[in-house]
Design a protein around this motif. Sequence first.
Motif, PDB file in Angstrom:
ATOM      1  N   THR A 111      -4.070   4.900   1.600  1.00  0.00           N
ATOM      2  CA  THR A 111      -3.055   3.982   2.120  1.00  0.00           C
ATOM      3  C   THR A 111      -3.347   3.639   3.573  1.00  0.00           C
ATOM      4  O   THR A 111      -3.289   2.466   3.983  1.00  0.00           O
ATOM      5  CB  THR A 111      -1.654   4.620   2.006  1.00  0.00           C
ATOM      6  N   GLY A 135       2.046   7.190   2.357  1.00  0.00           N
ATOM      7  CA  GLY A 135       0.887   7.432   1.508  1.00  0.00           C
ATOM      8  C   GLY A 135      -0.128   8.287   2.231  1.00  0.00           C
ATOM      9  O   GLY A 135       0.121   8.782   3.339  1.00  0.00           O
ATOM     10  N   ALA A 158       3.200  -1.229   4.175  1.00  0.00           N
ATOM     11  CA  ALA A 158       2.711   0.127   3.947  1.00  0.00           C
ATOM     12  C   ALA A 158       3.893   1.074   3.809  1.00  0.00           C
ATOM     13  O   ALA A 158       4.607   1.338   4.782  1.00  0.00           O
ATOM     14  CB  ALA A 158       1.808   0.567   5.088  1.00  0.00           C
ATOM     15  N   TYR A 170       0.865  -1.174   0.000  1.00  0.00           N
ATOM     16  CA  TYR A 170       0.000   0.000   0.000  1.00  0.00           C
ATOM     17  C   TYR A 170       0.904   1.227   0.000  1.00  0.00           C
ATOM     18  O   TYR A 170       1.847   1.309   0.788  1.00  0.00           O
ATOM     19  CB  TYR A 170      -0.879   0.020   1.252  1.00  0.00           C
ATOM     20  N   CYS A 171       0.609   2.191  -0.865  1.00  0.00           N
ATOM     21  CA  CYS A 171       1.441   3.395  -0.917  1.00  0.00           C
ATOM     22  C   CYS A 171       0.717   4.485  -1.698  1.00  0.00           C
ATOM     23  O   CYS A 171      -0.317   4.245  -2.322  1.00  0.00           O
ATOM     24  CB  CYS A 171       2.807   3.102  -1.547  1.00  0.00           C
TER      25      CYS A 171
END
Length: 201
Positions: free
Chosen positions: A113, A109, A106, A10-11
């Motif tokens: 995010t 973000g 992660a 996730y970003c």
Amino acid sequence: MDQIKTVCVYCGSGAGSSPRFVEAALALGKIFAENDIRLVYGGGSVGLMGAIAKSTLDHGGLVTGIIPDFLRSRENMLTRVQEMIVTPDMHERKRLMFEHSDAFVALPGGVGTLEELVEQMTWQQLGRHTKPVLLANIDGFWEPLIALLAHMRETEFIRAAMDIDILKAERVEDIVPRLRAAAAARAPEGSKEMPELARKL
């Protein structure tokens, strides 16, 4: 045996304020390729999303993009990945990201995010999965969240019986070793389960 074959990252769809954020995304993509780890990500070609996907591909790695139809233009869907899944909505995107991944990372973000990260933390806390979840704490980006989690423990909203097993890495090169160590230590049952919460979305 190495249980980490696919990692969902996730970003941000932006690059952020520090050049270290993009550097970290590029370095992580290279590490994934060199370790035969398939990247699962949001499907865009911009920001940190684009940086990690392109780096993985440029170094001979494999990439699965999962993007909702309404974001195909906004996030400039990356067409050269080996696998691109277009979903009808965000709920389906998140469900498939979970199903396709052995672990979650992660990078820095924004709200999206954070939302995706916290959902995995919640499912883990509720016992719906045992997949490793790691904060890539580049330039201390996640320190405010870490402080908030500590505050939640101090105020007893995160109780000892429902603590969150969150990993953290300050350096990109520590991410894969920590994911592998966590995967080796986790209980095998439930690690591939589809969260009941996701089924209901």
